[in-house]
Motif scaffolding. Structure first.
Motif: not given
Length: 674
Positions: A636-638, A644-651, A668-671
């Motif tokens: 997931p970190a990659e 830029e909106r990588g957290l949204a992509r991960l969601y 490590p995973l996102p916080g």
């Protein structure tokens, strides 16, 4: 435990329903054969014959019987005193299915799910039975009827439907299926919204928003077939892979006349690229005003007056009168129409002078004057003919011209960002980007009006720029729209934060409906992904799932993500259903090599889609809108770091699973997920 008599009765009911299914399939075959026997030779001319042949071919295709698809999925038994409210004399027992089927005497064997009387199948309940005494659901396996479940609507509260749950959870392979057998009451309200209404659906993952949009298109085509047959219905999706995934839904419902396209399909093929920051600026709605000013800046003051000579007579229109005519027309009409109107107004002034000299000019003289070299020369000088490409080429290549057009709209830094570093020598050599195409479309509409469709369905609308939304809005200017998306899944730099803004850019007024109750994604998976919501869309309510999905989530920290992915895929292959392995785009080739090296048959998803193979290797950028029974997410970190909106992509990535999700990570995973 049911008694022996109950079992016997149930078996008798089942056999009777199987007989009805057999009869309905036979009737459908006869309907199709009748359609095939019809000829277009009776048409009066060649064009009419071609149109009629096309309509007959569409009718035959719409009557196709898909052997793996149940012809009906439900039945309504009305009370003896019930009035279905349709004005029709309907049988007490009504079978509800994907399309209408009747016998040779015209008796309905299966009613289309979109018919008014079928609404009760989705909306009736203990508190409001809608004249229904009993609702029956059917279980099917590969098109064969395997069981049924009765729901008496006599005031008793109903428990969860086993068949409904099994249908929702049934493993899938291949493209998206319709949900016509499982539409929920809140979804049905959206599906049956009136044609003039523009509906906007904010849908959390697994709530079926895409299916709702497709089924609304099918419902509107059924209810307003003649009108929409003329004006057309269009489905717009984020990429061809997504469109390929949903392509079979409407044909399965008998609708074969609906077009599908991406935004680039509508606006043109991009030939250039640019930084995302520049693309975001070009997508800003302020560019609409800049383009309008730039276009009208091409008008010029008349250098001389008009001199029209006919025989020995001369007719003059001074420059100040021409200037007044141009001023009165400027900005009140589209650019091309203004050119034509100016020519007509100049010709009218000449004819007035002719009449004052005792002549009697008619319409033919008026048209001849408007088309004369003298009038054309004046119009070309003060109101030159331009193309969208010419205007945008000048705007992006001429700093002084851009400064004049953008005055009061864009600051100097923004103007500098828009300018080409090295302007192409000609319009032909220009390499237009995807953002440029939306600007060209805006200019094209300012010059000549864009045609409008009857209805437009826009999926993943949260990722479209204001200028792209304006382009789509022009294509349903006199029609309506179904707007679908999820603000939490916005992954572009210009992703919207408000559905009201989307409707404004589309030029539509409509209600925003929020679907938060999911039927597809297991609760354990959805709650895990929802930990990211405070970071990607803090204003949204957390989605909920009806499916507990105990054991559906596995998060593993591993030494080698690629080797662990092979193991996870092999584990998933031991279970039924499709498998999607999602990885950051830049790691796609590496993981593909590892899977191939370990003998794991797979297909790589591309922007054009994918065919064959049970295991799909999916770049994270193409995962949106897709579903797999089993999803393996590699590092997931990659995925987060890739954009830029990588957290949204991960969601997005974490919510593609219908049965199980396996998250593999070394970093490590996102916080929020740690």
């Amino acid at each position: 435990m049911p008694g022996e008599a109950d079992v016997v009765d149930a078996q008798q009911v089942l056999e009777a329903e199987r007989a009805h299914l057999k009869g309905a399939r036979e009737a459908l075959r006869r309907m199709r054969e009748h359609a095939e026997s019809l000829s277009a030779d009776a048409a009066g001319d060649w064009v009419s014959k071609q149109v009629l042949e096309s309509l007959l071919d569409q009718r035959v295709r719409a009557l196709a019987d898909h052997p793996d698809t149940p012809l009906f999925f439900g039945r309504l038994d009305h009370r003896a005193d019930a009035d279905p409210g349709t004005g029709e004399d309907l049988p007490q027992a009504v079978h509800v299915g994907r399309r209408h089927v009747h016998d040779e005497e015209g008796l309905a064997l299966v009613l289309d799910w979109r018919a008014p009387v079928a609404r009760a199948f989705y909306q009736a309940g203990p508190r409001e039975p809608m004249g229904v005494a009993r609702r029956r659901r059917f279980g099917f396996d590969r098109g064969e009827l395997t069981g049924f479940e009765d729901e008496p609507l006599d005031g008793r509260e109903l428990g969860p439907s086993r068949l409904l749950t099994e249908e929702v959870e049934r493993p899938r392979t291949g493209p998206m299926r319709d949900i016509v057998a499982t539409i929920q009451p809140e979804q049905d309200v959206i599906v049956r919204a009136a044609l003039p209404d523009t509906v906007c659906v904010q849908g959390a993952p697994g709530t079926g928003k895409t299916a709702v949009g497709l089924h609304r298109a099918a419902y509107l085509l059924f209810t307003h077939r003649e009108r929409l047959g003329r004006s057309g219905v269009l489905i717009v999706g984020p990429n061809r892979a997504f469109l390929s995934y949903i392509a079979s839904v409407l044909p399965a419902l008998g609708e074969v006349r609906v077009d599908q396209a991406t935004v680039d399909d509508l606006l043109g093929v991009p030939t250039g690229t640019e930084p995302l920051s520049t693309a975001a600026l070009k997508g800003d709605v302020r560019l609409a005003a800049v383009l309008r000013k730039a276009l009208w800046m091409h008008l010029d003051k008349p250098e001389t007056g008009l001199l029209f000579v006919k025989g020995g007579s001369r007719y003059r229109i001074p420059a100040d009168e021409i200037r007044e005519l141009v001023s009165s027309l400027r900005g009140t009409t589209r650019y091309a129409a203004g050119r034509n109107t100016l020519a007509q107004r100049l010709a009218h002034r000449v004819l007035v002078q002719m009449e004052q000299r005792g002549e009697a000019p008619d319409d033919r003289v008026h048209d001849a004057v408007a088309r004369s070299k003298a009038v054309k020369a004046v119009v070309d000088q003060v109101w030159p003919k331009v193309t969208p490409q010419q205007v945008l080429h000048r705007l992006l290549g001429d700093a002084e011209f851009l400064a004049r057009a953008a005055k009061g709209l864009l600051d100097e830094e923004e103007q500098a960002a828009l300018l080409w570093a090295k302007a192409p020598r000609s319009v032909r050599s220009a390499r237009w980007t995807s953002a440029d195409l939306a600007l060209l479309d805006e200019l094209a509409d300012l010059i000549e009006r864009t045609g409008s469709l009857g209805h437009l369905v826009v999926d993943e609308a949260q990722d479209l720029s204001p200028m792209q939304l304006r382009a789509l809005g022009r294509r349903c200017a006199t029609g309506s729209a179904t707007v679908l998306g999820d603000l939490a899944q916005g992954t572009t730099p210009w992703a919207v934060r408000s559905w009201r803004d989307v409707l404004v850019h589309l030029g539509k007024e409509g209600e925003v409906t929020e679907l938060t109750l999911g039927f597809r994604v297991p609760r354990e998976v959805l709650e895990y992904a929802a930990r990211l919501l405070p970071s990607v869309a803090p204003g949204l309510a957390a989605p909920q799932s009806l499916r507990a999905g105990t054991g559906a989530l596995s998060v593993r920290r591993v030494r080698d993500v690629h080797d662990a992915a092979v193991t996870a895929v092999l584990e998933a292959q031991a279970r039924d259903g499709s498998i999607g392995v999602v990885v950051a785009d830049g790691r796609l080739a590496d993981l593909a090599a590892v899977l191939e090296g370990n003998g794991v048959d797979h297909a790589v998803l591309t922007p054009e889609g994918v065919e064959g193979e049970r295991v799909h290797l999916v770049p994270a950028s193409l995962a949106k809108g897709l579903e797999y029974d089993h999803v393996v997410v590699a590092e997931p970190a990659e995925i987060v770091e890739a954009e830029e909106r990588g957290l949204a992509r991960l969601y997005v990535v974490l919510t593609r699973a219908v049965t199980s999700l396996t998250v593999l990570h070394r970093a490590p995973l996102p916080g929020a997920l740690a």
